[in-house]
Scaffold this motif. Structure first.
Motif, short mmCIF file in Angstrom:
data_model
loop_
_atom_site.label_atom_id
_atom_site.label_comp_id
_atom_site.label_asym_id
_atom_site.label_seq_id
_atom_site.Cartn_x
_atom_site.Cartn_y
_atom_site.Cartn_z
N ARG A 32 -2.27 -2.99 -6.73
CA ARG A 32 -3.31 -2.03 -7.09
C ARG A 32 -3.81 -1.32 -5.83
O ARG A 32 -3.67 -1.84 -4.72
CB ARG A 32 -4.46 -2.70 -7.83
N ALA A 33 -4.42 -0.16 -6.08
CA ALA A 33 -4.92 0.64 -4.96
C ALA A 33 -6.35 0.23 -4.65
O ALA A 33 -7.10 -0.15 -5.55
CB ALA A 33 -4.89 2.11 -5.35
N GLU A 74 3.46 -8.49 -1.59
CA GLU A 74 2.05 -8.13 -1.67
C GLU A 74 1.24 -9.42 -1.76
O GLU A 74 1.51 -10.25 -2.61
CB GLU A 74 1.79 -7.22 -2.88
N GLY A 103 0.86 -1.19 0.00
CA GLY A 103 0.00 0.00 0.00
C GLY A 103 0.90 1.23 0.00
O GLY A 103 2.11 1.16 -0.27
N PHE A 104 0.32 2.38 0.36
CA PHE A 104 1.10 3.62 0.33
C PHE A 104 2.27 3.55 1.32
O PHE A 104 3.36 4.06 1.04
CB PHE A 104 0.22 4.82 0.64
N LEU A 157 5.05 0.78 0.03
CA LEU A 157 5.76 1.26 -1.16
C LEU A 157 6.72 2.39 -0.79
O LEU A 157 7.87 2.41 -1.23
CB LEU A 157 4.74 1.77 -2.20
N ARG A 193 -6.90 7.30 -5.93
CA ARG A 193 -5.91 6.44 -5.25
C ARG A 193 -5.05 5.69 -6.26
O ARG A 193 -3.85 5.48 -6.04
CB ARG A 193 -6.63 5.45 -4.33
N SER A 194 -5.68 5.29 -7.37
CA SER A 194 -4.89 4.53 -8.35
C SER A 194 -3.79 5.42 -8.94
O SER A 194 -2.68 4.94 -9.20
CB SER A 194 -5.78 3.93 -9.44
N HIS A 208 -1.00 5.49 -6.33
CA HIS A 208 -0.42 4.16 -6.20
C HIS A 208 0.46 3.83 -7.41
O HIS A 208 1.59 3.35 -7.27
CB HIS A 208 -1.55 3.13 -6.04
N ASN A 209 -0.06 4.13 -8.62
CA ASN A 209 0.71 3.84 -9.84
C ASN A 209 2.04 4.57 -9.84
O ASN A 209 3.07 4.02 -10.26
CB ASN A 209 -0.08 4.26 -11.09
#
Ligand SMILES: Cc1cc2nc3c(=O)[nH]c(=O)nc-3n(C[C@H](O)[C@H](O)[C@H](O)COP(=O)(O)OP(=O)(O)OC[C@H]3O[C@@H](n4cnc5c(N)ncnc54)[C@H](O)[C@@H]3O)c2cc1C
Length: 380
Positions: free
Chosen positions: A47-48, A41, A20-21, A24, A106-107, A110-111
C-alpha cells in the motif's frame, strides 16, 4: 525473453527490497527485460503511504515505459495553472510551457504499479523485511533467510536497512519546515468564486508562517499540504488545529473542516540523504534510500522512478552487473544531485513563495525523457 548470466548460463536474478514507487518500478523494468525478480515488502500488504503526489513529464514517461500510463492517467488531473499566492493574493500563474504534469492520490499511482508488477510476473513477498545485504549479492531477511542474486536493489526508503547494513557514507539533515498531508473531498461548489481547478500554492508569512498547497487530484479528491515550521506547536499539530488554519485561510473552511476530522494525519519534516555512492558491487540503492530530497520541486518520486527504470537500461548494455551499475550511477547521479540540491535550497529559503520559480533549472529533472534519454520539451 529471459536475460541470461553469461558465466552460469542461468536467468539473471534480482532481489528488490521495498515496494514503494522506486522498488516497484525497478522490479517491473527488470522483469520486462527478462530478469527473474523477487520484490520484498516488510509490511503485510502492498500500500501507498501519504496522500497525494505530483508527477511530471519524467515520471509519466517512466509509466509509459512500464506500460502503466493509461491506468494512471484515468482519475488524475492536470491543473490549468500552478498559481502562487502571497498573503492570499495571486502573484504568479505558471503553465510550464506545456510540459506534462499530473496530480493524483498516492494510492492511485501505487495500485497501478502493483497491478503491472503482477501482470509481468514479479514474485511479490509481503511480511518480508530485508535487514542486510552485501556487495557479493546476498540479501538477508528478518526471518534469517539469506538469498543470493545477481543483483540486489535497496529500495527500502529513507530509513534503508540495506544501505545502513553496508556502510554507505551518508549526510542526512532535516529541514525546519514540515507538512501535514491529507486527501479530502473536493467541495469545489462550497468554496465561493475562484479558479479552484488550479494548483494554488498559498503562502502566508504574517502573522505566522503557514502555507497550504491546494492540489486537486480529480473531480472528487483534493490533496492538501499544510506546511508550518516544526517549532510552531499549533501549525504542526495533528489532528489539525482547525482554528489556526481557518483563521489564515478562511475561504478553505469547508475543506479544512473535513481535514480536521482525519485522526490519522501525520506531520512530517523534510528529510535529505546524500551518499558517497549509490552502488557497492552487486548492490544498487534507488529512490529515497539513495537520495531522499525536500519536496519543493516535487521530484523525489519522479527521480526515484526515473533512476529505477534507467537501472535496467544500463544493466542490459553491460555484460557484468557491476559495470552496469557503475555506468548507471555515472549517468543518472549528476541530474539527481542537482535536483536534490535545488529542492533543498528552495525549501530552506521558502523560495517558491516568490512565484515564477519553476525556472529551467528547477524543471531540469521534469524535462528529462528516460525512454529517449534526452531533455525533451522546449526551454521557456
Ligand atoms: C511532503 C512530501 C511531499 C512529496 N511530494 C512529492 C511529489 O509531489 N512528487 C514526487 O515525485 N515526490 C514527492 N515526494 C517524495 C516521494 O514521496 C519520495 O521520494 C518517494 O515516495 C520515495 O519512494 P521510495 O520507493 O524510494 O521510498 P518509500 O516510498 O519510502 O518506499 C519504501 C518501501 O519499502 C518498504 N520497506 C522499508 N523498509 C523495508 C525493509 N527493510 N524491507 C522491506 N521493505 C521495506 C516500505 O514499507 C515501503 O513500502 C514528497 C515527499 C514528501 C516528504
Amino acid at each position: 525473453m529471459a536475460n541470461i548470466n553469461k558465466t552460469s548460463g542461468k536467468v539473471l536474478t534480482a532481489q528488490v527490497a521495498g515496494a514503494g514507487f522506486a522498488g516497484l518500478t525497478a522490479a517491473i523494468a527488470l522483469r520486462q527485460n527478462g530478469w527473474d525478480v523477487t520484490l520484498h515488502e516488510k509490511d503485510s500488504e502492498l500500500r501507498a503511504f501519504g496522500a497525494g503526489i505530483y508527477l511530471w513529464h519524467n515520471g509519466l514517461r517512466v509509466l509509459e515505459g512500464v506500460d502503466a500510463l493509461n491506468d494512471v492517467l484515468e482519475g488524475t488531473h492536470t491543473p490549468p495553472a500552478y498559481e502562487t499566492w502571497m498573503q492570499n493574493k495571486s502573484v504568479s500563474k505558471e503553465t510550464f510551457n506545456g510540459l506534462p504534469w499530473r496530480i493524483m492520490t498516492r494510492s492511485h499511482l501505487h495500485n497501478a504499479l502493483v497491478k503491472r508488477a503482477h501482470e509481468v510476473g514479479v514474485n511479490v513477498c509481503v511480511n518480508s523485511e530485508a535487514v542486510a545485504a552485501d556487495a557479493e549479492g546476498r540479501l538477508t531477511l528478518a526471518s534469517g533467510e539469506v538469498l543470493e542474486a545477481d543483483l540486489i536493489v535497496g529500495a527500502d526508503g529513507v530509513g534503508s536497512k540495506v544501505r545502513d547494513s553496508m556502510g554507505f557514507k551518508q549526510d542526512r539533515w532535516v529541514s525546519t519546515d514540515g507538512i501535514i498531508r491529507l486527501i479530502v473531498p473536493r467541495l469545489k461548489d462550497q468554496l465561493g468564486e475562484g479558479e479552484w481547478d488550479n494548483t494554488i500554492d498559498m503562502w502566508n508569512f504574517e502573522p505566522r508562517v503557514q502555507r497550504i498547497l491546494y492540489s486537486p487530484c480529480n473531480d472528487k479528491e483534493l490533496y492538501l499540504g499544510l506546511m508550518a515550521p516544526a517549532a510552531d506547536p499549533r501549525g504542526s499539530r495533528v489532528p489539525l488545529d482547525l482554528e489556526v488554519w481557518v483563521e489564515m485561510f478562511p475561504f478553505l473552511e469547508p475543506c479544512l473542516a473535513e481535514a480536521a476530522k482525519l485522526e490519522k494525519a501525520r506531520y512530517d519534516n523534510y528529510a535529505t540523504t546524500k551518499l558517497d555512492t549509490w552502488v557497492k558491487g552487486k548492490v544498487a540503492l534507488v529512490g529515497d534510500s539513495a537520495h531522499a530530497m525536500c519536496p519543493a520541486l516535487a521530484q523525489g518520486a519522479g527521480c526515484a522512478m526515473v533512476n529505477a527504470f534507467s537501472l535496467s537500461q544500463d544493466l542490459s548494455e553491460h555484460s557484468s552487473v557491476e559495470d552496469g551499475l557503475t555506468s548507471w550511477e555515472q549517468r543518472m547521479r549528476p541530474m539527481t544531485d542537482r535536483c536534490q540540491a535545488l529542492s533543498g535550497d528552495y525549501a530552506a529559503n521558502r523560495a517558491l513563495s516568490k512565484g515564477n520559480m519553476f525556472t529551467n533549472a528547477a524543471l531540469e529533472a521534469a524535462r528529462y525523457d528516460p525512454l529517449r534519454r534526452v531533455f525533451s520539451w522546449p526551454q521557456q
